[in-house]
Design a protein around this motif. Sequence first.
Motif, mmCIF file in Angstrom:
data_model
loop_
_atom_site.group_PDB
_atom_site.id
_atom_site.type_symbol
_atom_site.label_atom_id
_atom_site.label_comp_id
_atom_site.label_asym_id
_atom_site.label_seq_id
_atom_site.Cartn_x
_atom_site.Cartn_y
_atom_site.Cartn_z
ATOM 1 N N LYS A 136 25.384 46.813 -36.289
ATOM 2 C CA LYS A 136 24.782 46.709 -34.952
ATOM 3 C C LYS A 136 25.579 47.564 -33.977
ATOM 4 C CE LYS A 136 22.144 42.403 -34.506
ATOM 5 N NZ LYS A 136 20.935 43.081 -34.012
ATOM 6 N N PHE A 137 24.852 48.197 -33.082
ATOM 7 C CA PHE A 137 25.427 49.050 -32.054
ATOM 8 C C PHE A 137 25.161 48.363 -30.717
ATOM 9 C CE2 PHE A 137 25.521 52.615 -29.125
ATOM 10 C CZ PHE A 137 26.549 53.407 -29.620
ATOM 11 N N LEU A 138 26.226 47.784 -30.101
ATOM 12 C CA LEU A 138 26.069 46.980 -28.898
ATOM 13 C C LEU A 138 26.894 47.541 -27.757
ATOM 14 C CD1 LEU A 138 26.403 43.431 -30.536
ATOM 15 C CD2 LEU A 138 24.322 44.781 -30.218
ATOM 16 N N TYR A 139 26.600 47.069 -26.550
ATOM 17 C CA TYR A 139 27.347 47.476 -25.363
ATOM 18 C C TYR A 139 28.056 46.267 -24.766
ATOM 19 C CZ TYR A 139 25.230 52.099 -25.250
ATOM 20 O OH TYR A 139 24.853 53.372 -25.563
ATOM 21 N N LEU A 140 29.319 46.483 -24.390
ATOM 22 C CA LEU A 140 30.079 45.469 -23.670
ATOM 23 C C LEU A 140 30.130 45.874 -22.208
ATOM 24 C CD1 LEU A 140 31.851 42.917 -23.722
ATOM 25 C CD2 LEU A 140 33.813 44.413 -24.135
ATOM 26 N N GLU A 141 29.629 45.013 -21.357
ATOM 27 C CA GLU A 141 29.527 45.297 -19.924
ATOM 28 C C GLU A 141 30.426 44.343 -19.148
ATOM 29 O OE1 GLU A 141 25.590 45.490 -17.303
ATOM 30 O OE2 GLU A 141 26.259 43.430 -17.642
ATOM 31 N N VAL A 142 31.197 44.900 -18.216
ATOM 32 C CA VAL A 142 32.005 44.101 -17.298
ATOM 33 C C VAL A 142 31.532 44.399 -15.882
ATOM 34 C CG1 VAL A 142 34.313 43.634 -16.405
ATOM 35 C CG2 VAL A 142 33.991 44.119 -18.828
ATOM 36 N N LYS A 143 31.322 43.358 -15.085
ATOM 37 C CA LYS A 143 30.833 43.605 -13.729
ATOM 38 C C LYS A 143 31.367 42.563 -12.754
ATOM 39 C CE LYS A 143 26.410 41.224 -14.553
ATOM 40 N NZ LYS A 143 24.934 41.389 -14.529
ATOM 41 N N GLY A 144 31.402 42.958 -11.492
ATOM 42 C CA GLY A 144 31.843 42.078 -10.422
ATOM 43 C C GLY A 144 31.231 42.534 -9.111
ATOM 44 N N LYS A 145 31.447 41.771 -8.048
ATOM 45 C CA LYS A 145 30.890 42.106 -6.738
ATOM 46 C C LYS A 145 32.013 42.240 -5.719
ATOM 47 C CE LYS A 145 26.173 40.439 -7.143
ATOM 48 N NZ LYS A 145 25.063 39.735 -6.472
ATOM 49 N N ASP A 146 31.803 43.199 -4.785
ATOM 50 C CA ASP A 146 32.798 43.387 -3.734
ATOM 51 C C ASP A 146 32.447 42.518 -2.522
ATOM 52 O OD1 ASP A 146 30.741 44.675 -2.410
ATOM 53 O OD2 ASP A 146 31.589 46.681 -2.597
ATOM 54 N N SER A 147 33.200 42.712 -1.436
ATOM 55 C CA SER A 147 33.006 41.870 -0.248
ATOM 56 C C SER A 147 31.663 42.104 0.439
ATOM 57 C CB SER A 147 34.136 42.121 0.757
ATOM 58 O OG SER A 147 34.101 43.462 1.232
ATOM 59 N N LYS A 148 30.993 43.231 0.137
ATOM 60 C CA LYS A 148 29.691 43.534 0.721
ATOM 61 C C LYS A 148 28.542 43.228 -0.237
ATOM 62 C CE LYS A 148 31.631 47.155 3.671
ATOM 63 N NZ LYS A 148 31.610 48.598 4.039
ATOM 64 N N ASP A 149 28.867 42.517 -1.323
ATOM 65 C CA ASP A 149 27.883 42.095 -2.324
ATOM 66 C C ASP A 149 27.348 43.261 -3.147
ATOM 67 O OD1 ASP A 149 26.774 39.752 -3.458
ATOM 68 O OD2 ASP A 149 24.814 40.245 -2.631
ATOM 69 N N ASN A 150 28.078 44.392 -3.150
ATOM 70 C CA ASN A 150 27.720 45.490 -4.041
ATOM 71 C C ASN A 150 28.138 45.129 -5.465
ATOM 72 O OD1 ASN A 150 26.754 47.396 -2.034
ATOM 73 N ND2 ASN A 150 28.892 47.617 -1.417
ATOM 74 N N SER A 151 27.279 45.407 -6.429
ATOM 75 C CA SER A 151 27.597 45.150 -7.831
ATOM 76 C C SER A 151 28.286 46.370 -8.429
ATOM 77 C CB SER A 151 26.326 44.830 -8.619
ATOM 78 O OG SER A 151 26.620 44.580 -9.970
ATOM 79 N N VAL A 152 29.460 46.155 -9.039
ATOM 80 C CA VAL A 152 30.237 47.223 -9.669
ATOM 81 C C VAL A 152 30.384 46.881 -11.144
ATOM 82 C CG1 VAL A 152 32.405 48.502 -9.644
ATOM 83 C CG2 VAL A 152 31.485 47.582 -7.513
ATOM 84 N N GLN A 153 30.186 47.853 -12.020
ATOM 85 C CA GLN A 153 30.252 47.560 -13.437
ATOM 86 C C GLN A 153 30.796 48.740 -14.232
ATOM 87 O OE1 GLN A 153 25.903 47.005 -13.783
ATOM 88 N NE2 GLN A 153 25.954 48.513 -15.426
ATOM 89 N N VAL A 154 31.168 48.449 -15.471
ATOM 90 C CA VAL A 154 31.584 49.467 -16.422
ATOM 91 C C VAL A 154 31.128 48.984 -17.788
ATOM 92 C CG1 VAL A 154 33.859 48.447 -16.907
ATOM 93 C CG2 VAL A 154 33.527 50.917 -17.177
ATOM 94 N N GLU A 155 30.921 49.893 -18.725
ATOM 95 C CA GLU A 155 30.475 49.487 -20.050
ATOM 96 C C GLU A 155 31.064 50.393 -21.120
ATOM 97 O OE1 GLU A 155 26.176 51.813 -20.382
ATOM 98 O OE2 GLU A 155 26.210 49.777 -19.580
ATOM 99 N N LYS A 156 31.188 49.878 -22.318
ATOM 100 C CA LYS A 156 31.618 50.642 -23.488
ATOM 101 C C LYS A 156 30.822 50.142 -24.685
ATOM 102 C CE LYS A 156 35.410 49.731 -25.677
ATOM 103 N NZ LYS A 156 36.825 49.544 -26.043
#
Length: 230
Positions: A136-156
């Motif tokens: 299986k070829f899967l993606y691991l995603e990490v995400k969080g929100k800043d003080s302005k509720d912007n969603s920030v993420q990274v994946e591998k």
Amino acid sequence: NKELVLDGTGSGTITFDTRTLSGGISQELTFVAEVNDEKDNRILGAKSSIVHAGEFNIFFRPGSNEVRANDPFKAVFYAETKDGVKLADKQFEYNLIETLYTNGRSENITLKSGSVMTDAEGLGEITDTYSSPGYKFLYLEVKGKDSKDNSVQVEKYLRFVDEQQTDIWTKNPVLSIISNVSNLTPGQKATLEISSPAELNAFVTFERGRVYQPQWLNLKKGLNTFSFDV
């Protein structure tokens, strides 16, 4: 493409609506200006700019992308502001995602989810398992929100294989080496975690223009630790 008219000083301003960008990942944009002179020579100019998804960025530390089915996998990431300040004691969410393609359309299926807190150095460590039925070829995603509720993420991506897998990707042993600190401090001891797919001997050197302290390291199958003085 847009046509730009320069003012009397030969200057022009390019505007771009960053709301048209998708996803929570910071992106680098390159703007190219082009004009032909009176001899029809093509003249180009370019300028790059980074559009940040939020007030901070998330980065994965280097590590192996291959995971044996039913074995635990580990991924270390760090988060910092645009000025390089580490985000300590901040909670992030992670998802293990499979992308399915049907009739030319893609659909993301979340297989596992969890949360992790960064430490005093802004490091977050994800340790989890996934029982994969074969390759299986899967993606691991990490995400969080800043003080302005912007969603920030990274994946591998993570490649899950079973014990009998012997394709081109899994013929040779692959070591996963992880450091849980961002910076090494002279005079202190540092420790690396090394995940080995089999019992083997690894040749270790320290290099900086020259090769220092060459040595053999006996690794058992699974997780190993290697400590050294800085």
